[in-house]
Write a protein that holds these residues in place. Sequence first.
Motif: not given
Lengths: 487, 223
Positions: B170, B173, B197-198, B201-202, B205-206, B208-209
Motif C-alpha cells: 500500500n 504503491g 489521500f495516499f 488517509f491510506v 488506515i494501514q 491501524f490495520v
Amino acid sequence: MDMVFDTVSIVKAGQFLGAGISIGFGAIGAAFGEGLVGGFANCSIGRRIGMASPYTRTMLIGQAVAETSGIFALMVSVLLVFGDFSANGVCAWTATLSAGICMGLGALGSGVGAGYPALEAIWGAARQPAVGGQMTTTMLIGQAVCQTPAIFSLVIAFMLMFRNCVGLDVWPYGASLLGAGIAMGFGAIGSGWGGGQAGGAACEGAARQPHLRGPLTTLMLVGQAVAQTPAIFALLVAIMLISIGPTEGTILTSAAVLGAGISVGFGAIGSGMGNGITAEGACNAISRESSTTKDMLTFMLVGQAVGQTPVIFSLVVALMLMFITFNIPATLVGFCALLAAGISMGLGAIGSGWGNGATGAAACKAVAMEPTQRPVILTLMLVGQAVAQTPAIFALLVAFILMFGNYTGPVTLPAAMALLAAGISMGFGAIGPGIGNGITAAAACEAVGNRPEERGLYMRTMLVAQAVAQSTAIYALVIAFVLIFVV
Amino acid sequence: MESIGVVPRWIFDLAGFHIVLNKETLIMTWIVMAFWILFALLATKQTRLIPNPLQSTAELLIGTWDDLVTDSLGLSDRRYFSFIMTIFLLFWVSNLIGIIPFLSEPTSDINTTLSLGVLGFIVSHYSGIKFKGLKQYLKEYCEPIFFMMPLNLIGELSKVVSISFRLFGNIMGGSIIILVVTYLVYSLVLPPFLYGFFGLFVGTIQAFVFTMLSLVYISVQIR
C-alpha cells in the motif's frame, strides 16, 4: 497481394486490436451500472408518482458519474484508432494492445460499481422522502471513490501508449508491457465493483437511519480504501513491469513477466470483490443496530484483512517471478512452467478472496444482531476464513512447485502442455471451493447471530460441510500433481 | 521516474560479515523515533490537571489504544499495551512522513514491515504457549483433524507474509502513484490531493490495520 510486416503496420495492428478491446469491454460495466440505476429510478417513481422530476435528476447525475469509466475507455479507444504510435518502436504493438486491455477491463468494475450508490440513493429517497436531498452527497462520494481503479487503469494505459521503447525487443520487453496491461486491467475489476457495493450499502443505510449518515460515510470510505488495496497491488506490479521491465533475456524472462501480470491481475479480482462485500455488510449492520457503530470499524478491518491474504499470495508470486532468476531450462517446458505458476496463483486466489469477503460480511451482520457474542463470532469468522483460504494455499503450493521444479526430462509438446494444464487445473479448480467455503462460513456466522447458544453445533456443521466442498479443490490438486510429477 | 527501484545503500564489511544497510530506511526510521521521543518529552514536561494541547493529544492516543487492547485481549496488561501502541505510533508517522518534501516512508521498504510482522508473530505465539501451555498450543495445530497440520502451519506463516506485504504494497504503491502522476501532469493541481489521500488517509488506515491485526493475532492465541 503480399502482406507487409514492417513496424508501422505491426504497431497499427496492435492499436486497432487494443481499440476494439478497450471500448468493447469498457462499454459493459458503465452500461450495466446505468441500467441498474435507471431500473430502480423507475421503480421509485412508481412508488411516489409526484417525485418523478427529482428522481430523474438524481438518476441522471448518478448515471453521468457511472458513465465516466466508459468515457475513459472511449478516449483510449479513439487515441488508439486515430493515433500513430509506430515512432515508439516495434514494442509499441504490445504496448498499445495492452493499453486497450488495461483500460477496457479496468473500466468494467468501476462502471458497474458506480451504479450501486446511485440506485440505492434513489431507492432510499423513495423509501424515506425526507432525506432525498442529502442522499446525493453520500452517493457522489461513494461513486467517486469506486471510480479510482478506473483512473489507475487510465494512468497505466497512458503510460503504456506513450512509452518510448525504440530499440527494445518484443520478447521480453513487449511481453512485460502486456503483463502490465493484464495486471492493471483485471486487477481493477474487483476493487471497483466491490467498492461500489459498499457505497450502495452506505446510501441504503443513510436512507434507513438519516442520523447515521456521518458514521456510515466514514465506514464506507475506510472500507472502500481497504478494498482498493488489491488494485494498488496490481498498479504496483504494472508500474514495475513498465519502468523496470527486463530489456533482454530468454524466453523464460518473457514467461515470468507475463505470469507476474496474470498472477496479480486475476488474484486482485476476488479480494477486491470480497473486501467490498465485507464493507457492504458492515454498513448494513450499523444501519440495523446503531449501537455497534464503534466496534464495527475494527471488526470490518479484520475481516477485510483476512480477505486480502489471497491477493497478497498473488503479489508475492508476482514479485518472485519478476525478481528471481529461475534454475529452469529456457525451453518451451520452462516457459509453460512459469506461465502456469502465474495462472495457478492468479485464478486460484479469486475464490478464496471472494468467499472470505462473504464470511466477513455475514460476521459483521451477526455482530449487529447479537453484540454480546462478539468474541465467538470473531473466532468462528477466523476459523471459517482460514478453511476458505485453503484453496488459495493449494494454488500457492502448485505455483511454488512449478517455479522451483526440476525439468530435466526431454522437451516435448506434451510435457510442456502438462505443466500448463497443471496451472489451469489448480487455478480454476480453486475458484469454486473458495467461494463455497466462504458462503458456508458466512451462514455459520449468521446462525450465531440468530441463536447463539448452539454455537458448538454450527462450528461442527461448518467444518464438515467445508471439508466436503473442499474435496473438488483436492481433486484439482491431485490432477495438478499427477500432471507435474507423473506425466 | 528513473528513481523507481533504486535503493541507496551503505555496504561495508564488519567482523567478517558483509553488511548491507538501506540508508534511507535507517535514517527515516531514526527520524520517526526522534519525533516520538521529542513528542513524549514535550507532552510530559508539565503535566497538569487541565492539559495543554500536546498533553491532551497524548492522553487521547493512549486512552484510545488502552481501551482497544483491553477490549480485544479481555485483560489489562501494560506490556501488550506498550507493544501494540509502539507499533501503531511507529507505523503511523512512518506512513505519513512521505508528505514532507525530501523525506520518504520507511514502510515502503519490505524489510521494515517484515521485521515488525515477524516480531508480532513471535510475540503472539510466545503468548499462546505461555497462556495455554505447550500441550494445548500444539494440539490446536491438529484441529479439526490431525492431517490438517501442514495446512495450519502454512496458514500461520502466511499471516506474517500477508500482514507485512499489505502495508508495504500500500505505501510503496501510493508513493509510486504520486510519483508517476506528478510526472504526467507536470506537478500541476493533482499532487496535493494525492498526498492527502495516499499519505494521510491510506497511511493512517494501514497503520491501524497492521496494529489491529497484530492485536487480533495475539488475542486469538491467548483466548
